[in-house]
Design an enzyme around this catalytic site. Sequence first.
Site, short mmCIF file in Angstrom:
data_model
loop_
_atom_site.label_atom_id
_atom_site.label_comp_id
_atom_site.label_asym_id
_atom_site.label_seq_id
_atom_site.Cartn_x
_atom_site.Cartn_y
_atom_site.Cartn_z
CB SER A 23 -0.89 0.00 1.24
OG SER A 23 -1.73 1.14 1.24
N GLY A 24 0.51 2.22 -0.87
CA GLY A 24 1.07 3.56 -0.80
C GLY A 24 2.57 3.69 -1.09
CB SER A 70 -6.07 0.15 0.97
OG SER A 70 -6.05 0.84 -0.25
CG ASP A 71 -7.97 -1.05 -3.63
OD1 ASP A 71 -9.00 -0.66 -3.06
OD2 ASP A 71 -7.22 -0.31 -4.27
CG HIS A 92 -8.30 -0.69 -8.56
ND1 HIS A 92 -9.42 -0.20 -9.20
CD2 HIS A 92 -8.13 0.09 -7.46
CE1 HIS A 92 -9.92 0.80 -8.50
NE2 HIS A 92 -9.16 1.02 -7.45
CG HIS A 112 -8.59 5.67 -9.25
ND1 HIS A 112 -9.35 6.40 -8.37
CD2 HIS A 112 -8.49 4.44 -8.69
CE1 HIS A 112 -9.67 5.66 -7.32
NE2 HIS A 112 -9.15 4.47 -7.48
CG ASP A 154 -8.93 -6.58 -31.70
OD1 ASP A 154 -9.63 -7.36 -32.38
OD2 ASP A 154 -8.13 -5.77 -32.22
CG HIS A 190 -14.05 2.86 -6.89
ND1 HIS A 190 -13.90 1.68 -6.20
CD2 HIS A 190 -12.83 3.43 -6.92
CE1 HIS A 190 -12.64 1.55 -5.81
NE2 HIS A 190 -11.98 2.60 -6.23
CE1 TYR A 210 -3.06 -8.84 -33.79
CE2 TYR A 210 -2.12 -9.68 -31.75
CZ TYR A 210 -2.28 -8.66 -32.67
OH TYR A 210 -1.67 -7.44 -32.46
#
Lengths: 232, 232, 232, 232
Positions: D45-46, D75-76, D95, D97, D120, D171, D229
């Site tokens: 974390s962080g 924290s996730d 994850h 943002h 795709d 979120h 591909y």
Amino acid sequence: MTLSDLKQQVCDANRALPASGLVRLTWGNVSGIDRVSGLWAIKPSGVDYDALTPDDIVILDLEGHVVEGKLRPSSDTKTHLHLYREFPEIGGVTHTHSLHATAFSQAGSELPCYGTTHADHFYGTVPVVRALTPEEVAADYEHYTGVAIVERLRELKLSPLEMPAVLQLHHAPFTFGKNAQDSLNNSIALEMCAQMALATFALNPSVTPIPSHILDKHHLRKHGPGAYYGQK
Amino acid sequence: MTLSDLKQQVCDANRALPASGLVRLTWGNVSGIDRVSGLWAIKPSGVDYDALTPDDIVILDLEGHVVEGKLRPSSDTKTHLHLYREFPEIGGVTHTHSLHATAFSQAGSELPCYGTTHADHFYGTVPVVRALTPEEVAADYEHYTGVAIVERLRELKLSPLEMPAVLQLHHAPFTFGKNAQDSLNNSIALEMCAQMALATFALNPSVTPIPSHILDKHHLRKHGPGAYYGQK
Amino acid sequence: MTLSDLKQQVCDANRALPASGLVRLTWGNVSGIDRVSGLWAIKPSGVDYDALTPDDIVILDLEGHVVEGKLRPSSDTKTHLHLYREFPEIGGVTHTHSLHATAFSQAGSELPCYGTTHADHFYGTVPVVRALTPEEVAADYEHYTGVAIVERLRELKLSPLEMPAVLQLHHAPFTFGKNAQDSLNNSIALEMCAQMALATFALNPSVTPIPSHILDKHHLRKHGPGAYYGQK
Amino acid sequence: MTLSDLKQQVCDANRALPASGLVRLTWGNVSGIDRVSGLWAIKPSGVDYDALTPDDIVILDLEGHVVEGKLRPSSDTKTHLHLYREFPEIGGVTHTHSLHATAFSQAGSELPCYGTTHADHFYGTVPVVRALTPEEVAADYEHYTGVAIVERLRELKLSPLEMPAVLQLHHAPFTFGKNAQDSLNNSIALEMCAQMALATFALNPSVTPIPSHILDKHHLRKHGPGAYYGQK
């Protein structure tokens, strides 16, 4: 042009794709042709640009047979092949999913010429190419992509060096050029013009295309017999 | 200023164009003048910025004759020449096709002063310059581009250092400055202000320009006799 | 904290501005304070970030007197000074003209909390601060900028660490933090949240702010007594 | 796969986040799992991405116990844990943002498939996941985030490798993949498709999704038994 030179040019142009800002992941490919030998060169499928060397470049003939190279060529190979067969004046082809040109393709919006940036590269409105039918997709998707592009420029009576870009509906742009690097430059110009057009339209929804006397002036000072842009 | 210094300054400013984010391909040029000798320096046409050296820079006099340099000067040379002849207070000129300033040019939208970022560089609304007529394009396109710019600032009674930027309709911006680097800084500021204005307008379509007492304060703390920005 | 450490921190934070994408030219400054000695440090006016060394940083006391440094401090010094005097809980202040946060300032649009990215940094809507009057501008522009900021947060009963950002009308954002770097991080977060909010609003003009139970959760897992984000 | 390899892969994928353009500050994390041992690895974390080494990566088991590592995990962590427990086919979770995917999340707008770039990677519309209730937030926010994601894909009868992305309301996005790097590639693709969709919608508010025969062709030439591909 030696085969070694061709592989180097096509390798360089492919390696330039991520730095150009046009391509994320492996979403783009550049090819080039030597019209004397009739051999052409394309990126291998799904290989990272940074890892690419001239030896990885795949060489094909105009029948679509692999002549040299250990890797599988780009999944878009048959599209490039058809363009080289039908447009003898072109020496390079670039395909990307660059952001704004792809948005125009997805929206089914042709790209009008709103200014001299566009006129310097594309002689008028960049056309949209129709989607393939279910039958074409089932039979030979990549081949018919090339067929639809050629069909569209012929309908519009445009040569591929006057109009070295098309926007395929639901898909993305293809550009052409005198060689691999020139086709890449046209992809860079197309992306910039598409982004500019979107901002132009946001500022003035009733904007009109550039007057024809300015379109002609800008296109012809860079292209054609009286060109005076660049060094001799 | 020696000719060698002038060439170095103009070379540096041109080389800074791609890193500034204002220019793709070869779409931009910067020039600078030494008012004592009346000689001025400009980028050669169609040369890559990364390859540019001071020796490539072309030197001209105020009659437009090439005095030094082996390469052909920028295709926009006559525009720069006319600006230097008519605006004795300027020492540098930059022309780019930067994205948002060009969108304003294409849209025919003047750029109002919505905030202090703009006020720090441009003393009010950045004007649009009219398109050239077919006769002007046929006679001498680049020269009449300069003529139309000068005409527009005079109509508005604006000096080119108070309003060191114009947006030419269907084309792109030109900026001026005390020297080559200062004209480039004004191009950077113009692009940023154009992009900010587009976002401002999207947030608030009825936004009004900055009040005049704040415009005056910000412009005059950076420019003019009482300026207190920067080091002495 | 030694004065040498303070100068290093403030120098580092200012040098980080161009790479952060928040600042073009010299449009931004960061300061930091040592609350034990009451001395604080700010960027000199109009100096390039790349050339900045800790020795260039100007040291002032809380009366606004320069205590150390040969260069003139930022033209925004009196704004920072007032914030340090009135907000004893802050240890750093950053001022930029970052694109989207400045567009909100120019539009006079407060920035609602549309998601957890915002909630992690700002406890609710980022407020707009009024423009100064002609009298305030004439008397002491930079001082009254600070006065208006303090006045606005007090009206809203917000502490500057709960709401470490404001948008000044016609101007640009200011952010605060526990120290210089933390105030810069809040400027980075503010710019990102402003750009996200503009895109959110384009997608859904009737979007509503984040529910209060999610705002509380995200803000308080990073800040306050029960925080569990980051290392202990 | 050795634990050392897993830590290296997860470290590399996390370190790639800032260069990918998806992440500012510390707003993102990648994890990966070794299905043979049932051990999985996540960012602490962080911690700054640039400072991250394989030894900093935290190893957990599928009960959520830390098995190796001195730092506190992201924290996730409980969100990732629930996804690995419920989706045995996935090997990595990312994850972020990222700007445009987060704007879709904030707007509560699902992301339709407007073109082949999307097809795709994502087999149809990328869904929105509901916000958590006050009770869920109070009880175990990060765990119930995972619960809501799993619930949504099951409602839609979509497997997490067919639809390796979701947009959580208020979120931000989560993406999945065969391994850590593949989940990151899906985050890159999602951000690009979200930005393209916003531009597509601006150009043509009545745009319709890609026809199903083209969606199937593009998705299946990259995924599934007949994929052709990339290299074999």
